[in-house]
Design an enzyme around this catalytic site. Structure first.
Site, PDB file in Angstrom:
ATOM      1  N   LYS A 118      72.970  53.242  85.390  1.00  0.00           N
ATOM      2  CA  LYS A 118      71.703  53.663  86.001  1.00  0.00           C
ATOM      3  C   LYS A 118      71.932  54.993  86.724  1.00  0.00           C
ATOM      4  CE  LYS A 118      69.080  50.500  87.927  1.00  0.00           C
ATOM      5  NZ  LYS A 118      68.698  49.341  88.789  1.00  0.00           N
TER       6      LYS A 118
HETATM    7  O1  G3P Z   1      66.528  48.301  90.780  1.00  0.00           O
HETATM    8  C1  G3P Z   1      65.299  48.690  91.320  1.00  0.00           C
HETATM    9  C2  G3P Z   1      64.499  47.545  91.768  1.00  0.00           C
HETATM   10  O2  G3P Z   1      65.352  46.456  91.889  1.00  0.00           O
HETATM   11  C3  G3P Z   1      63.795  47.754  93.050  1.00  0.00           C
HETATM   12  O3  G3P Z   1      63.238  46.560  93.416  1.00  0.00           O
HETATM   13  O4  G3P Z   1      62.218  44.920  94.908  1.00  0.00           O
HETATM   14  O5  G3P Z   1      63.899  46.552  95.811  1.00  0.00           O
HETATM   15  O6  G3P Z   1      61.622  47.312  95.172  1.00  0.00           O
HETATM   16  P1  G3P Z   1      62.710  46.322  94.927  1.00  0.00           P
END
Ligand code: G3P
Length: 226
Positions: A86
């Site tokens: 990533k």
């Molecule tokens: O990897 C990106 C994603 O996991 C972000 O998720 O829930 O932290 O906004 P969140």
């Protein structure tokens, strides 16, 4: 739409794998911080469980392109095939993506995507996936689902092979909406997975069938008893 787990807790991953059709696991530095310790210990345990054919997405954290490239090699050499690096969709990240595309076969996922233009540029740099953050975009006052759909459209209309892997969900309806638009992949927290099919009417229908069967066949009887 392919489904991946956005978490690094091995027990949670095992639980979701047991019940749902999953093609891999995504992580990010925040997710790894919840486990602590050597990140490769965590990631190797995940790799061992999901197998070498499943996707494992792991983020590079360097700020400079040359260091991101070095990290990418290290990540893939340590975790094997089907490991997607990533890389944040920012200028140094784009530079690293270009280098990786020109000099390696390392697959990578453009991440931290909040706008369709980030995804378009990352795709042009050779990204395999672009990861828009649905919920985080909503929290900025924009519409995360719309952004994810626009990115899907950008890729289709420009005949690009980059796929959308939507991330950051707050409910199962968001997942369904992207599924209906043919978005390639979504990565979900274990909590969202268990919310995908969660409805007391469904459970009640299943219980009614079992109790109707038992009413003539006897308690705890199944088709195996006949
Ligand atoms: O990897 C990106 C994603 O996991 C972000 O998720 O829930 O932290 O906004 P969140």
């Amino acid at each position: 739409m392919k489904l991946l787990i956005d978490d690094a807790h091995i027990d949670k991953i095992k639980n979701i794998y047991e019940f749902y059709p999953v093609v891999g696991v995504t992580t990010n530095p925040t997710i790894l911080s919840k486990i602590g310790g050597n990140p490769f210990d965590t990631l190797k345990e995940i790799r061992e469980f999901i197998g070498e054919d499943a996707q494992l997405h792991v983020q590079a954290v360097s700020r400079r392109a040359d260091e991101i490239v070095e990290e990418a090699w290290h990540i893939v050499e340590t975790l094997g095939a089907n490991t997607f690096v990533k890389i944040p969709a920012v200028p140094e990240g784009f530079k690293a993506m270009k280098i990786l595309t020109e000099t390696s076969e390392i697959p990578f996922t453009a991440t931290a995507i909040y706008t369709p233009m980030q995804a378009f540029i990352a795709g042009q740099c050779g990204a395999n996936y672009a990861a828009p953050y649905v919920n985080r975009i909503d929290n900025m006052g924009f519409n995360g689902l719309t952004v994810a759909k626009e990115i899907q459209q950008v890729f289709e209309r420009n005949f690009m092979e980059t796929e959308v892997i939507a991330a950051s969900f707050k409910n199962s309806q968001q997942v369904l909406e992207l599924c209906m638009c043919g978005v390639s992949a979504a990565t979900l927290s274990p909590e969202i997975f268990t919310a995908l099919v969660k409805n007391s009417a469904i459970n009640s229908a299943v219980e009614d069938f079992i109790s109707d069967f038992e009413s003539f066949a006897g308690k705890d009887k199944t088709m195996l008893d006949f």
